[in-house]
Design an enzyme around this catalytic site. Structure first.
Site, mmCIF file in Angstrom:
data_model
loop_
_atom_site.group_PDB
_atom_site.id
_atom_site.type_symbol
_atom_site.label_atom_id
_atom_site.label_comp_id
_atom_site.label_asym_id
_atom_site.label_seq_id
_atom_site.Cartn_x
_atom_site.Cartn_y
_atom_site.Cartn_z
ATOM 1 N N GLU A 186 2.496 -2.473 -4.288
ATOM 2 C CA GLU A 186 2.580 -1.374 -3.766
ATOM 3 C C GLU A 186 2.758 -0.120 -4.953
ATOM 4 O O GLU A 186 3.766 0.600 -4.763
ATOM 5 C CB GLU A 186 3.913 -1.295 -2.619
ATOM 6 N N GLU B 114 1.094 -8.186 3.601
ATOM 7 C CA GLU B 114 2.324 -7.769 4.334
ATOM 8 C C GLU B 114 1.917 -7.169 5.613
ATOM 9 O O GLU B 114 0.968 -6.509 5.525
ATOM 10 C CB GLU B 114 3.263 -6.870 3.375
#
Ligand code: BG6
Length: 468
Positions: free
Chosen positions: A166, A368
């Site tokens: 991320e 995720e």
């Protein structure tokens, strides 16, 4: 489009689950580990649990891997704490830290679970941060050195590598996650971002050089941005936000170039990074083997408000706040919310798959996806039917994406086991396995299988044919 008959999940589909080092391991200063930026925060934010013990996975990994095997995981996505391997980020290698991941990886391999390693998940060594962190170009070479060490140590056993978790959220919402100090100017964030891009490119080259049959990819948080209405200016705002949030990162990681709309935005807002000679050539010289991405929900944005009130407060990885004069954060009236205010959009998952596949034509790995909730342990059981519903709806959309012709490698929901959330403590739980601890009372840290554990075990055993 609906299908009369859906395509089956591929036979080698990586049914997995995820975690990250600082959120699950604990043992923050044991066996020579150095402090990371997260450790330096202590309790973060005040009023939530710290990461010093987390789920105590460092000491209990063998028990945890045995549970993962019972769950039937084909893959486990975890991160390697840079500060265990090189405590100050760019100095001596710490043999005890290296040995820990050998033990973990060996246990996974022995259990028939494919290890998927994230090289860096928010926990930059504090010693590098003290020297300016990613804003300092030296960080690029420190990361390359770390990469060389871990590819050399684990490359014969780990074939799936993720570079940076991320990166886009660290740039856009670093204050919420705790990776960026409040008040950093945007130009500094995008300079750091440029350096992370270079670090990622170097890691890609090293992986292909040092890891036989190694596969490597980026791992941003990607979610399609919808316009609030079909007004052309709302559509334009959504397009801008897609460029700023998503394509800036992936166009660079995959095609080695700055997305033109995102670059125009950076120049317009005075945030364009300094690019040194040779940078663009390096960035253009690599290509990942796949794209990993984290998906929780889509975002909805609108054109800048006429009253100039584009910026709301309280944004995080999943709540777009807006940027004055560029786009305004909006909510989607068609979507329900989690207990923590995140929207839930399974169909948006399929939309996101399609957008990624159309744009890049690389295999996609979900690293995720999941539901944070206030679970309750009663008589040794956790009845988390809400999580099962969330996961079922999302897995069903993956199968639709597969039927659309998208190449999906696997699915690693967040999280394998309960761990500490980025900024909302241990009370916000995601795991298939409950860890008995409270926000501040560690209790006995015992593990319990939630209802979702039994359900996901069946999903994996039937390769997604039985989602009931
Ligand atoms: C992602 C991160 O942003 O979302 C994870 O990669 C994080 O580290 C997960 O835990 C869920 O977010 P949160 O804030 O609920 O922990």
């Amino acid at each position: 489009m609906q299908y009369r008959e859906l395509k089956a999940f591929p036979a080698d589909f990586l049914w997995g689950a995820s975690s990250s080092a600082y959120q699950v391991e604990g043992a923050w200063n044991e066996d020579g580990k150095g402090p990371s930026v997260i450790d330096a925060l202590g309790y973060y934010p005040p009023g939530t649990s710290d990461y010093t013990v987390a789920s105590d996975h460092y000491h209990r990994f063998a028990e945890d891997v045995a549970l993962f095997a019972e769950l039937g995981l084909k893959a486990y996505r975890f991160s390697i704490a840079w500060t265990r391997i090189i405590p100050d980020g760019d100095g001596e290698v710490n043999p005890a830290g290296v040995a820990f991941y050998h033990r973990l990886i060996d246990a996974l391999v022995a259990a028939g679970i494919t290890p998927i390693a994230t090289m860096y998940h928010f926990d930059l060594p504090a010693a590098l941060d003290a020297k300016g962190g990613w804003q300092n170009r030296e960080c690029v070479d420190a990361f390359a050195k770390f990469a060389e060490v871990i590819f050399g140590e684990y490359g014969d056993k780990v074939k799936h590598w993720l570079t940076i978790n991320e990166q886009n959220m660290m740039v856009l919402y670093g204050e919420a996650i705790g990776t960026v100090k409040p008040g950093q100017p945007k130009s500094a964030l995008y300079q750091a971002n440029h350096h992370m891009m270079l670090a990622q490119a170097k890691a890609n080259l090293l992986c292909h050089e040092l890891v036989p049959d190694g596969l490597i990819g980026p791992a941003p948080n990607i979610a399609l941005c919808y316009p609030e209405t079909c007004h052309p200016l709302d559509v334009l705002a959504a397009d801008d936000f897609n460029a700023i949030r998503n394509w800036l990162y992936l166009d660079m990681a995959v095609e080695g170039r700055y997305n033109s709309v995102a670059w125009a935005y950076l120049e317009e807002t005075g945030a364009a990074p300094q690019i040194a000679q040779g940078d663009l050539e390096l960035l253009a010289s690599v290509r990942p083997d796949f794209i990993a991405f984290n998906y929780y929900a889509t975002h909805t944005v609108a054109r800048p408000r006429s009253d100039g009130q584009d910026v709301a407060t309280g944004g995080d990885q999943q709540i777009a706040v807006g940027e004055k004069g560029i786009y305004a954060g909006a909510s989607n009236p068609f979507l329900p919310h989690t207990e923590f205010g995140w929207e839930i959009d399974p169909i948006g998952f399929r939309n996101t798959f399609r957008a990624l596949w159309d744009r890049y034509h690389l295999p996609l790995l979900v690293t995720e996806n999941g539901l944070g909730a206030f679970d309750k342990l009663e008589d040794g059981q956790v009845h988390d039917s809400y999580r099962i519903d969330y996961l079922r709806d999302h897995i069903a959309q993956i199968q639709l994406a597969v039927s659309d012709g998208v190449d999906v490698m696997g699915y690693c929901p967040w999280s394998a086991i309960d761990l500490v959330s980025t900024h909302q403590g241990v009370s916000k739980r995601y795991g298939f396995i409950y860890v008995r601890r409270d926000e501040f009372d560690l209790l006995d840290l015992a593990r319990f299988k939630k209802d979702s554990f039994h359900w996901y075990a069946k999903v994996i055993a039937t390769s997604g044919a039985d989602l009931s």
